[in-house]
Design a protein around this motif. Structure first.
Motif, PDB file in Angstrom:
ATOM      1  N   ASP A 269       0.846  -1.209   0.000  1.00 34.58           N
ATOM      2  CA  ASP A 269       0.000   0.000   0.000  1.00 34.58           C
ATOM      3  C   ASP A 269       0.875   1.251   0.000  1.00 34.58           C
ATOM      4  O   ASP A 269       0.590   2.223  -0.703  1.00 34.58           O
ATOM      5  N   TYR A 270       1.954   1.219   0.807  1.00 30.03           N
ATOM      6  CA  TYR A 270       2.844   2.378   0.884  1.00 30.03           C
ATOM      7  C   TYR A 270       3.478   2.654  -0.488  1.00 30.03           C
ATOM      8  O   TYR A 270       3.509   3.796  -0.954  1.00 30.03           O
ATOM      9  N   SER A 273       1.066   4.209  -2.695  1.00 33.16           N
ATOM     10  CA  SER A 273       0.805   5.621  -2.349  1.00 33.16           C
ATOM     11  C   SER A 273       1.881   6.535  -2.946  1.00 33.16           C
ATOM     12  O   SER A 273       1.656   7.717  -3.144  1.00 33.16           O
TER      13      SER A 273
END
Ligand code: HSE
Length: 298
Positions: A269-270, A273
């Motif tokens: 997810d990071y 992002s």
């Protein structure tokens, strides 16, 4: 017919530049057959289907060492190790070729001779040695010969590979390194690599945060990778014991507790992002190393 399976490898482990490496449970498989004439390479892109193919040139070198004259060769490949990402794909192809040629010639070479030929082709032993023996291996070259030892790694960790969607060749990654380093930087790495080995062996994984640090290559190569320091910091925040640049990069590896079920999703997810579509792969140590099997052709 001969089947050879070779694991992916991750070299350096931070401070162990050109000396430390470990094998991972991701594999390239190769099948070798002697045919009446010519060269056939099956299972790869067109640009690899010629005499410059690394598997084939490794076979030729091995045949020359042995003094074996093959008629023709068919190589079938099934590759899962990403190319030019710092996960030992060239070491796997070289070792596959050397082991396949040795097998076709009746196996005259010992495992150590295989290691020496493959290392001569690769230029350094830190991928080839763990690819051949499995597990974590420390290896050095002295007067053209490889000296190595396996390190027993305590249980309880996994290796999460953060694999970029771009490649960096080892040649380029070595070209950005300085030609000399300060005494201080040398001392810095000696301490960390010693701590790293003892931390892996005794299961003191809490020490890896500092033990994976390096001043010989990562500060220079990190500049080739977007968000390098940010990703390392985020990995630490998300619970990785330590994060390092795998081999010449660009893959980063997070060393994570086996019971940590969140790191992989959260780092993915990071990365998203940040707009990075990198592949995230949970891997385990491969303790077996390269294997060879003979199957009869009916
Ligand atoms: N030790 C090597 C390097 C591994 O860092 O350049 C990559 O082949």
């Amino acid at each position: 017919m001969i089947n050879v399976r070779v694991p992916a490898t991750s070299a350096n482990l931070g401070p162990g530049f050109d000396a430390l490496g470990l094998a991972l449970n991701l594999y390239n498989s190769f099948t070798f057959e002697e045919i009446p004439e010519g060269l056939e390479i099956v299972g790869c892109g067109h640009r690899y289907k010629n005499e410059d193919n690394l598997i084939y040139s490794s076979m030729l070198k091995t045949f020359k060492e042995i003094g074996y004259q093959a008629k023709g060769i068919r190589i079938t490949v099934d590759t899962h190790i990403p190319v030019s990402r710092g996960l030992g794909s060239s070491a796997a192809c070289i070792l596959g070729g050397v082991m396949g040629a040795n097998g076709l010639a009746g196996s005259p070479l010992s495992k150590e001779q295989i290691l020496n030929i493959a290392t001569e082709m690769e230029g350094h032993p830190d991928n080839v040695a763990p690819a051949l023996y499995g597990g974590m291996v420390v290896s050095i070259m002295e007067e053209g010969r490889v000296y190595f030892n396996k390190i027993n790694v305590a249980k309880g960790i996994k290796f999460v590979a953060l694999i970029p969607d771009f490649t960096i060749s080892t040649k380029v990654a070595r070209s950005v390194l300085p030609t000399s380093i300060s005494y201080e930087d040398g001392v810095y790495n000696v301490g960390r690599v010693s701590l790293l080995i003892s931390a892996f062996a005794s299961g003191r994984f809490d020490l890896l945060e500092h033990a994976v640090k390096d001043k010989l290559h990562q500060p220079y190569r990190g500049k080739l990778i977007p968000y390098f320091n940010e990703i390392i910091n985020a990995s630490r925040r998300l619970g990785a014991y330590g994060v390092y640049l795998s081999g010449a990069g660009p893959t980063l590896i997070g060393i994570v507790d086996n019971d940590n079920s969140k790191y992989t999703m959260e780092i993915k997810d990071y990365l998203q992002s940040l707009g990075l579509g990198w592949e995230v792969k949970e891997l385990q140590l491969d303790l077996t190393g390269a294997t060879i099997e003979w199957t009869s052709v009916s």
